[in-house]
Structure formats: structure tokens, C-alpha cells
Write a protein that holds these residues in place. Structure first.
Motif, PDB file in Angstrom:
ATOM      1  N   ARG A 198       1.587  -8.032  57.184  1.00 19.87           N
ATOM      2  CA  ARG A 198       0.301  -7.340  57.179  1.00 19.87           C
ATOM      3  C   ARG A 198      -0.836  -8.316  56.923  1.00 19.87           C
ATOM      4  NH1 ARG A 198       0.824  -1.671  56.687  1.00 19.87           N
ATOM      5  NH2 ARG A 198      -1.441  -1.679  56.969  1.00 19.87           N
ATOM      6  N   ASP A 199      -1.955  -8.068  57.596  1.00 17.43           N
ATOM      7  CA  ASP A 199      -3.113  -8.949  57.481  1.00 17.43           C
ATOM      8  C   ASP A 199      -3.718  -8.906  56.081  1.00 17.43           C
ATOM      9  OD1 ASP A 199      -3.326 -10.387  59.795  1.00 17.43           O
ATOM     10  OD2 ASP A 199      -4.711  -9.020  60.790  1.00 17.43           O
ATOM     11  N   THR A 200      -4.525  -9.911  55.819  1.00 19.88           N
ATOM     12  CA  THR A 200      -5.211 -10.013  54.533  1.00 19.88           C
ATOM     13  C   THR A 200      -6.722 -10.001  54.767  1.00 19.88           C
ATOM     14  OG1 THR A 200      -5.123 -12.431  54.643  1.00 19.88           O
ATOM     15  CG2 THR A 200      -3.329 -11.311  53.481  1.00 19.88           C
ATOM     16  N   TYR A 201      -7.454  -9.740  53.699  1.00 19.66           N
ATOM     17  CA  TYR A 201      -8.914  -9.677  53.762  1.00 19.66           C
ATOM     18  C   TYR A 201      -9.469 -10.325  52.503  1.00 19.66           C
ATOM     19  CZ  TYR A 201      -7.985  -6.267  57.439  1.00 19.66           C
ATOM     20  OH  TYR A 201      -7.526  -5.654  58.583  1.00 19.66           O
ATOM     21  N   PRO A 202     -10.592 -11.013  52.605  1.00 21.17           N
ATOM     22  CA  PRO A 202     -11.176 -11.613  51.402  1.00 21.17           C
ATOM     23  C   PRO A 202     -11.396 -10.562  50.315  1.00 21.17           C
ATOM     24  CG  PRO A 202     -12.291 -12.413  53.374  1.00 21.17           C
ATOM     25  CD  PRO A 202     -11.382 -11.310  53.819  1.00 21.17           C
ATOM     26  N   ALA A 203     -11.233 -10.996  49.082  1.00 20.05           N
ATOM     27  CA  ALA A 203     -11.407 -10.078  47.953  1.00 20.05           C
ATOM     28  C   ALA A 203     -12.778  -9.423  48.013  1.00 20.05           C
ATOM     29  CB  ALA A 203     -11.236 -10.836  46.640  1.00 20.05           C
ATOM     30  N   GLY A 204     -12.794  -8.135  47.767  1.00 17.50           N
ATOM     31  CA  GLY A 204     -14.055  -7.400  47.741  1.00 17.50           C
ATOM     32  C   GLY A 204     -14.555  -6.947  49.096  1.00 17.50           C
ATOM     33  N   THR A 205     -13.775  -7.172  50.166  1.00 18.53           N
ATOM     34  CA  THR A 205     -14.215  -6.768  51.503  1.00 18.53           C
ATOM     35  C   THR A 205     -14.335  -5.252  51.605  1.00 18.53           C
ATOM     36  OG1 THR A 205     -13.218  -8.686  52.589  1.00 18.53           O
ATOM     37  CG2 THR A 205     -13.603  -6.750  53.959  1.00 18.53           C
ATOM     38  N   THR A 206     -15.464  -4.794  52.083  1.00 12.72           N
ATOM     39  CA  THR A 206     -15.658  -3.368  52.377  1.00 12.72           C
ATOM     40  C   THR A 206     -16.325  -3.238  53.738  1.00 12.72           C
ATOM     41  OG1 THR A 206     -17.817  -3.312  51.272  1.00 12.72           O
ATOM     42  CG2 THR A 206     -15.882  -2.723  49.947  1.00 12.72           C
ATOM     43  N   PHE A 207     -16.135  -2.082  54.356  1.00  9.80           N
ATOM     44  CA  PHE A 207     -16.727  -1.815  55.661  1.00  9.80           C
ATOM     45  C   PHE A 207     -17.463  -0.481  55.614  1.00  9.80           C
ATOM     46  CE2 PHE A 207     -12.746  -4.167  56.688  1.00  9.80           C
ATOM     47  CZ  PHE A 207     -13.326  -5.314  57.215  1.00  9.80           C
ATOM     48  N   GLY A 208     -18.519  -0.378  56.411  1.00 13.93           N
ATOM     49  CA  GLY A 208     -19.207   0.892  56.559  1.00 13.93           C
ATOM     50  C   GLY A 208     -18.537   1.750  57.617  1.00 13.93           C
ATOM     51  N   ALA A 209     -18.777   3.044  57.544  1.00 11.33           N
ATOM     52  CA  ALA A 209     -18.132   3.975  58.471  1.00 11.33           C
ATOM     53  C   ALA A 209     -18.474   3.689  59.934  1.00 11.33           C
ATOM     54  CB  ALA A 209     -18.496   5.406  58.103  1.00 11.33           C
ATOM     55  N   PRO A 210     -19.753   3.477  60.301  1.00 11.81           N
ATOM     56  CA  PRO A 210     -20.043   3.187  61.712  1.00 11.81           C
ATOM     57  C   PRO A 210     -19.336   1.926  62.207  1.00 11.81           C
ATOM     58  CG  PRO A 210     -22.049   3.807  60.540  1.00 11.81           C
ATOM     59  CD  PRO A 210     -20.991   3.617  59.501  1.00 11.81           C
ATOM     60  N   PHE A 211     -19.254   0.905  61.350  1.00 11.12           N
ATOM     61  CA  PHE A 211     -18.565  -0.339  61.708  1.00 11.12           C
ATOM     62  C   PHE A 211     -17.096  -0.053  62.020  1.00 11.12           C
ATOM     63  CE2 PHE A 211     -15.995  -4.015  60.763  1.00 11.12           C
ATOM     64  CZ  PHE A 211     -16.731  -5.119  61.189  1.00 11.12           C
ATOM     65  N   VAL A 212     -16.432   0.684  61.142  1.00 11.06           N
ATOM     66  CA  VAL A 212     -15.002   0.961  61.313  1.00 11.06           C
ATOM     67  C   VAL A 212     -14.756   1.784  62.574  1.00 11.06           C
ATOM     68  CG1 VAL A 212     -13.052   2.240  60.340  1.00 11.06           C
ATOM     69  CG2 VAL A 212     -14.407   0.725  58.882  1.00 11.06           C
TER      70      VAL A 212
ATOM     71  N   ALA B 172     -20.116   6.007  49.154  1.00  7.28           N
ATOM     72  CA  ALA B 172     -21.009   6.089  47.998  1.00  7.28           C
ATOM     73  C   ALA B 172     -20.762   7.398  47.259  1.00  7.28           C
ATOM     74  CB  ALA B 172     -22.462   6.001  48.460  1.00  7.28           C
ATOM     75  N   ALA B 173     -21.054   7.379  45.981  1.00  5.31           N
ATOM     76  CA  ALA B 173     -20.874   8.589  45.171  1.00  5.31           C
ATOM     77  C   ALA B 173     -21.658   9.742  45.794  1.00  5.31           C
ATOM     78  CB  ALA B 173     -21.344   8.331  43.743  1.00  5.31           C
ATOM     79  N   GLY B 174     -20.982  10.836  46.011  1.00  4.15           N
ATOM     80  CA  GLY B 174     -21.635  12.006  46.577  1.00  4.15           C
ATOM     81  C   GLY B 174     -21.700  12.028  48.090  1.00  4.15           C
ATOM     82  N   ASP B 175     -21.233  10.958  48.753  1.00  2.00           N
ATOM     83  CA  ASP B 175     -21.265  10.910  50.220  1.00  2.00           C
ATOM     84  C   ASP B 175     -19.987  11.561  50.747  1.00  2.00           C
ATOM     85  OD1 ASP B 175     -21.370  10.374  52.905  1.00  2.00           O
ATOM     86  OD2 ASP B 175     -21.989   8.284  52.691  1.00  2.00           O
ATOM     87  N   GLU B 176     -20.016  12.863  50.867  1.00  2.97           N
ATOM     88  CA  GLU B 176     -18.818  13.597  51.249  1.00  2.97           C
ATOM     89  C   GLU B 176     -18.414  13.323  52.695  1.00  2.97           C
ATOM     90  OE1 GLU B 176     -15.471  15.669  51.416  1.00  2.97           O
ATOM     91  OE2 GLU B 176     -16.576  15.065  49.616  1.00  2.97           O
TER      92      GLU B 176
ATOM     93  N   LEU C  78     -13.105  12.007  65.458  1.00  2.00           N
ATOM     94  CA  LEU C  78     -13.517  11.625  64.105  1.00  2.00           C
ATOM     95  C   LEU C  78     -14.988  11.218  64.085  1.00  2.00           C
ATOM     96  CD1 LEU C  78     -10.543   9.440  62.751  1.00  2.00           C
ATOM     97  CD2 LEU C  78     -11.159  11.760  62.062  1.00  2.00           C
ATOM     98  N   ALA C  79     -15.388  10.443  65.097  1.00  2.00           N
ATOM     99  CA  ALA C  79     -16.769   9.967  65.141  1.00  2.00           C
ATOM    100  C   ALA C  79     -17.749  11.116  65.336  1.00  2.00           C
ATOM    101  CB  ALA C  79     -16.919   8.937  66.263  1.00  2.00           C
ATOM    102  N   ARG C  80     -17.387  12.062  66.204  1.00  2.00           N
ATOM    103  CA  ARG C  80     -18.272  13.215  66.421  1.00  2.00           C
ATOM    104  C   ARG C  80     -18.436  14.020  65.132  1.00  2.00           C
ATOM    105  NH1 ARG C  80     -19.629  14.938  71.509  1.00  2.00           N
ATOM    106  NH2 ARG C  80     -18.779  13.708  73.251  1.00  2.00           N
ATOM    107  N   ALA C  81     -17.345  14.167  64.400  1.00  2.00           N
ATOM    108  CA  ALA C  81     -17.424  14.915  63.147  1.00  2.00           C
ATOM    109  C   ALA C  81     -18.269  14.170  62.120  1.00  2.00           C
ATOM    110  CB  ALA C  81     -16.019  15.152  62.600  1.00  2.00           C
ATOM    111  N   TYR C  82     -18.151  12.852  62.095  1.00  2.00           N
ATOM    112  CA  TYR C  82     -18.904  12.073  61.110  1.00  2.00           C
ATOM    113  C   TYR C  82     -20.395  12.052  61.444  1.00  2.00           C
ATOM    114  CZ  TYR C  82     -20.734   8.137  58.472  1.00  2.00           C
ATOM    115  OH  TYR C  82     -21.506   7.350  57.648  1.00  2.00           O
TER     116      TYR C  82
END
Length: 654
Positions: A504-518, A599-603, A641-645
Motif C-alpha cells: 500500500r502507498d504512503t503519504y507524508p505525515a499530516g497529508t489531507t485532501f479537500g473533497a473537490p480534489f478527491v 471541518a467541524a459541523g461540515d456534514e 457522489l459528486a452530484r450529492a456533494y
């Protein structure tokens, strides 16, 4: 070393004495292919065209002869070398026979050989060589080429072993003293000063019993012909590297390495895996890449192994006991001589990745494609996929058309340079120069050239052409490399697996992605894979580290070194092959989804993360291979998924 065929081309594989360009006749190459297949012989180019060794090897591979079959060329210049500046210092010999003799004198490990040529000068030169070359010379008729009778004579010659007396004649004729050692793959540098002095000093300390507390020992290039028995005293050792020595056995005391997890033995002279290794209770990773393995005893493999590397050896079969490796996840077997896989391999239910390229497989165990966790498989260069219709040939780019600049990347398959191509001087390109074919874990670089040149999709790195010399390579579109988050440049989506993650691939520590990016990244990768599988092509190495992304998530899939055409596998296997790769896509999706940081509250983003993880784990990575969706269906699922988001059509192309 296997038996060797010294191969001329003109008048042997075509019906012309002096062809103005390299060309081969299909029926003649078919005879050579059967000879190589049945005898296991390697090829050494003695032809006028030998200056273009990599290119000749590529052309032969297009005719079904595995690229690794060509192991070298005879020495000496001819006019073809005027186009290969890297060999300008080579001497000129009086005859082809003398060139062959010098090659044989420096390769005493050759068991048998035959010379295939349409000119008698290949065997007797100026009369100074004569026997034993003449007795192993098979002369073709120029206008006929390689005949069935020639092939029969070749078989007879290859069945006759080279005697010590013959070897002495070669040495005397070449004016050489017997070499001290030789490694046919060029992995071990035997020149003065090639020994790693630090590793050599460590080996002396080991022999003196001074290293008992070590956890990591590097004896790479230590000049070892035998491992000291004191190795068994290192009960705390977890990692041992004994690569690039001349080892062929391990001492019984090796059983004392009770903590050993990782053992590297690259480029040694083992013909069999020592059975003492089975007694190691914690062995996790075992590598005997580029040795001389012909046999694996049934009692040699420790049942705890998860990562097994046997690339570039001479194995014709695997032991049935491989089925006892219940935790095996990654198995590298490229460039061997495997004729079949044992049915017991199907007991390795944790197997995720297997590399089988450039073997001699004509079938797979029934149920192979149903292995529940298999996600990455490479099969190119085997008879079972050799019946595929030829892919469009690449555009060949002459070296003179390229101005090669600085290196901008490197990987297991080769090195990437920035370059300027005269065909588009205002738009720089990337030039990928391949490593030696025999040692590449994914397979012959020719496979990547074939598949990459056949793909045209906006989410695939565009192949512009291929270069045959001085080193086989690919000319690619140049993507400006920056961190993907930094602006308009491109960057790797992930990093390769490490010792801990295995497959399995690895990612630098602390890597996060935003929903549109993913969402954009996954939609593009899925679309690229749908494009591949519509042509019945499997990537074989679908990973984040083989995908470049822009700051907004727009992806480009690259590195097709493990790719293959699976059409010859038939209608029953084809949908399963695609769904095996869907699991690889599911792994990628899971890795990205777990790095979403709502983010907190971002349902809406939290819901996307839950839904994406559910889809990845239950649908794309599901244990029932046949129940997984196709890539075309996966594209539709991501769009939903994208349409729902976004609560609207997604703001990027589908």
C-alpha cells in the motif's frame, strides 16, 4: 549462465545479406523463437546491427522473444557504431570469429553455445581460430534464412557442453588470463576498488564477534564469498543486507537470527534458497533478486513471509509449499522461466500483488483471478498473453533529435530527464530512459512502450515517441513538477510503499485532501482506467505514486511498465481481470478518503467521507471479485457522489 546463441540477423532472420535497415521475416523469427523456448538459450548479438542492442532486443520482443533473452553483444567496432558515441573507444577486431572468441574468453560460465550466421568468417576468421568454433557453427543460406534443418543442428550444438579444453583455447586465442569472477548481469563490479570498505570492515568485526547488539547490518559489496558463522550470534538483528557479494550458501548458524525480519541478497550466486531460512520465526521480507536460482526446496520458505522478491533468476517452477505462506501479500517473479504456477498458490488468500512478466506461462491455475485481495498483477511477455493483436508501433525518435537535460525523476523502471525535441523545439519534453530489462521488477520496458503508445486519454500521461538508442526510452509530455498544492504544477499523488505498508502507498505525515480534489482525482483515474479496459489493457500497477495530480486534483496516470493486453485470456477471464484492477482503484480511493478532513459541523463532507469509504471497501474492494463494478460503472458511482456533494453537476468534466 544459460546456453548462448551468437546471432547474426541479415541472412538468418531475413533473406538479405546486407539489409539497408533492420528488418525481420516473421517465419524465420518464429523458428528462432521455438529454439529459444525449447532450449532456454540466451542470445548474444554478433550481427552488424549489434551497436543497437536495446533496439534489436525490442524488435525481437515484438516478435514474441522476451526482451531479457538478449543478454549482450560481442565486442568490437563496425560502421554501425558511428551512430553510438558511447562506444567510441571500442577496438576493431579482424573478424567476427575473433569477436566471438573474446566474448567467450571473458564468459567462462557459458555451458554451451552455437553460432548462427550466413558467413563462414563467423567461425574461422582468418584461420587462426578454427576449432572449436567451427564445430558449433551453423551456416544459413542467405536467400533462405534460418531453416528447420539449421534449427535441428542448433539443438545438437546446444546440447553439447563446452569442455575445459575448449575454454582454454578461447583464452589462448584471445590472449587473456582467466578472469577472477564474472557476473553476467553486470550487478557486481569486480574492478579494483569496487568493494565497499565500510562493509568489509563490518564483516571483519562480525567475524571477531563484536557486533552482537546490532539491529541493522549492511554487508553489501563486502567482498564476501562466505558469511561468517558468527552471524548466528546477532539475535537482535532485524535487517540484513548481503547483496552484491559472491555468496552461494548460508551457514547453519543463520538459524540464530531469531529477530530477523528483512533479508536482502541481491546479485549473489545462489542457485537455491537455503533451507535454514525456514527456521527464522519473524522473517517478513526475503529478496534473492538477480541470483542464479534454479530451485526452491519445499522446506526453504518461512511461513511468515509477506514480501517475496525472486526477480531475475532461472526458476522454472515454484514449490508447492508456497501455499503455506498464508500471510504472503507481495510476490515478485518477473524474468524467470516459470512454465506454470502451482495450484497451492491459491491458498495465499492475502496475496495483493504478483509480478509474473517475462516468464513462460501458458496458463494460470483455475481460480487465480478469484483471489479475494489480488489488486496488482503483471503478465506481459508470457505465452498466455502473446496472442494479442499487435498494438500500434511507436513513433521512433532518433537520438540526434533530442537534447537531453537534467534528471528530474527516477523510479524502479528508469530515470526521467528534461529534454528538447527538435520536432517541437518550443515545448520541452520528458525523456524516460529505462534500466536494464532483466532487473526491472515490473517487466520488459518494451511492454511499456507498446501500451503507452496505444493510449490517448486526457488523464493519461501522453507518450510522444520512443528512442531506441543509446538506451531504450520513452519521449513523454513534460508536466511541470511542483507540489500539487502549490499552484499550477503537478506532483505525485502519493509515495511508494515502504517496508511497513508492503503493498500500500504512503503519504507524508499530516497529508489531507479537500473533497473537490478527491472527487476530481478519482473521477479522472477511473475514466483513464475505463479507457484502458475498453481496449482490454490492464495497467497492472495502478497506484497513487504512479499518478500525477494538479493542485485542483486533475490527474494523469503514468508508468505502464506492468501493463499488458489480456484479450488472449478469453471472455471468461476478461471481466475478472478488470475487477482485480478495480480493487487497486478501491485501495487508492480508501487512501484518499481516509485523508479527507471534514471541518467541524461540515456534514456534507463528513457524509461524502462515509459514503466514499463504504463504496471503496464494500464495492470496489469487495472479496467477491465478480461482484465488483466495472470501471465504467465506477465512473457513474463517483459522479453520483459528486452530484450529492455539490448538490448539482460537478464543476469539472466527466
Amino acid at each position: 549462465m544459460p546456453s548462448v546463441i551468437f546471432l547474426d540477423l541479415d541472412g538468418v532472420l531475413n533473406r538479405t545479406r546486407d539489409a539497408p535497415h533492420l528488418r525481420l521475416d516473421d517465419d524465420l523469427v518464429a523458428r528462432l523463437r521455438s529454439l529459444v523456448r525449447d532450449t532456454g538459450a540466451a542470445i548474444v548479438l554478433s550481427t552488424f546491427w549489434r551497436a543497437f542492442e536495446e533496439y534489436v532486443s525490442y524488435v525481437l520482443s515484438r516478435h514474441g522473444i522476451p526482451h531479457g533473452t538478449v543478454i549482450g553483444r560481442t565486442p568490437g567496432r563496425n560502421s554501425s557504431f558511428d551512430f553510438v558515441t558511447a562506444t567510441a573507444s571500442e577496438p576493431a577486431f579482424r573478424s567476427r570469429a575473433e569477436e566471438i572468441t573474446v566474448w567467450l574468453a571473458t564468459h567462462p560460465e557459458v555451458a554451451s553455445f552455437v553460432i548462427l550466421d550466413d558467413r563462414p568468417s563467423a567461425a574461422n576468421g582468418d584461420g587462426t581460430v578454427g576449432e572449436p568454433l567451427a564445430s558449433r557453427f551453423v551456416q544459413t543460406e542467405t536467400s533462405v534464412g534460418l531453416s528447420d534443418a539449421n534449427v535441428a543442428r542448433c539443438r545438437e550444438a546446444l546440447a553439447s557442453k563446452v569442455s575445459d579444453a575448449e575454454k582454454s583455447v578461447f583464452l589462448q586465442a584471445a590472449g587473456l588470463a582467466p578472469p577472477k569472477s564474472h557476473d553476467p548481469r553486470g550487478l557486481v563490479d569486480t574492478a579494483p576498488g569496487s568493494v565497499n570498505e565500510e562493509a568489509q570492515a563490518l564483516s571483519r568485526e562480525l567475524s571477531a564477534g563484536k557486533l552482537t547488539a546490532l539491529t541493522d547490518l549492511n554487508l553489501k559489496k563486502a567482498g564476501l564469498a562466505a558469511l561468517p558463522p558468527q552471524i548466528g550470534e546477532l539475535a537482535s538483528l532485524t535487517k540484513l543486507d548481503i547483496s552484491l557479494n559472491t555468496l552461494s550458501t548460508l551457514p547453519a548458524e543463520t538459524s540464530g537470527l531469531s529477530s530477523l525480519r528483512i533479508l536482502f541478497s541481491l546479485g549473489n550466486e545462489f542457485e537455491s534458497i537455503p533451507s535454514v531460512l525456514r527456521s527464522l520465526p519473524r522473517l517478513y521480507m526475503l529478496s534473492f533478486k538477480s541470483n542464479r536460482l534454479t530451485h526452491i526446496p519445499e522446506d526453504a520458505l518461512a511461513p511468515t513471509i509477506e514480501w517475496l522478491i525472486l526477480t531475475d533468476n532461472l526458476l522454472e517452477e515454484l514449490p508447492a509449499s508456497i501455499g503455506c505462506l498464508k500471510t504472503l501479500r507481495k510476490c515478485m517473479l518477473t524474468n524467470n522461466r516459470l512454465l506454470a504456477l502451482p495450484d497451492s498458490l491459491l491458498q495465499c488468500r492475502e496475496l495483493e500483488l504478483i509480478r509474473l512478466a517475462d516468464n513462460r506461462l501458458s496458463d494460470l491455475p483455475r481460480g487465480f483471478w478469484q483471489l479475494p485481495k489480488l489488486a496488482w498483477a503483471g503478465l506481459a511477455g508470457n505465452p498466455l498473453v502473446a496472442r494479442a493483436a499487435p498494438l500500434p508501433p511507436p513513433r521512433w525518435v532518433a537520438p540526434a533529435e533530442l537534447e537531453v537535460g537534467e534528471q528530474i525523476g527516477a523510479g524502479g523502471g528508469g530515470f526521467v530527464h528534461r529534454a528538447v525535441w527538435s520536432a517541437q523545439p518550443d515545448e520541452p519534453v520528458a525523456l524516460k530512459l529505462f534500466r536494464d530489462a532483466g532487473t526491472v521488477t515490473d517487466g520488459d520496458p518494451a511492454h511499456e512502450i507498446d501500451v503507452g503508445s496505444a493510449l490517448t486519454h486526457p488523464n493519461v500521461i501522453r507518450v510522444l515517441g520512443a528512442t531506441p538508442r543509446p538506451q531504450l526510452g520513452l519521449v513523454l509530455e513534460l508536466l511541470q513538477l511542483n507540489k500539487a498544492s502549490a499552484g499550477g504544477g503537478w506532483g505525485e499523488l502519493g509515495k511508494p510503499p515502504n517496508f511497513d505498508t508492503c503493498a500500500r502507498d504512503t503519504y507524508p505525515a499530516g497529508t489531507t485532501f479537500g473533497a473537490p480534489f478527491v472527487l476530481r482525482a478519482l473521477s479522472g483515474v477511473a475514466a483513464a482506467c475505463a479507457h484502458l479496459h475498453a481496449q482490454q489493457l490492464s495497467h497492472g500497477d495502478l497506484y497513487a505514486h504512479n499518478t500525477l495530480v494538479r493542485h485542483d486534483g486533475e490527474p494523469k496516470v503514468g508508468d505502464f511498465g506492468a501493463a499488458y493486453n489480456y484479450a488472449p485470456l478469453g471472455a471468461e477471464a476478461a471481466p475478472l481481470v478488470e475487477r482485480v484492477e478495480v480493487r487497486a482503484f478501491g485501495c487508492l480511493a480508501e487512501e484518499l478518503a481516509t485523508r479527507l478532513a471534514p471541518a467541524a459541523g461540515d456534514e456534507s463532507e463528513a457524509a461524502l467521507q462515509r459514503n466514499l469509504l463504504g463504496l471503496a471497501r464494500e464495492a470496489w474492494m469487495g472479496a467477491a471479485v465478480g461482484a465488483r463494478p466495472s470501471f465504467a460503472e465506477a465512473c457513474q458511482q463517483i459522479e453520483a457522489l459528486a452530484r450529492a456533494y455539490f448538490e448539482a453537476p460537478p464543476p469539472f468534466p466527466w
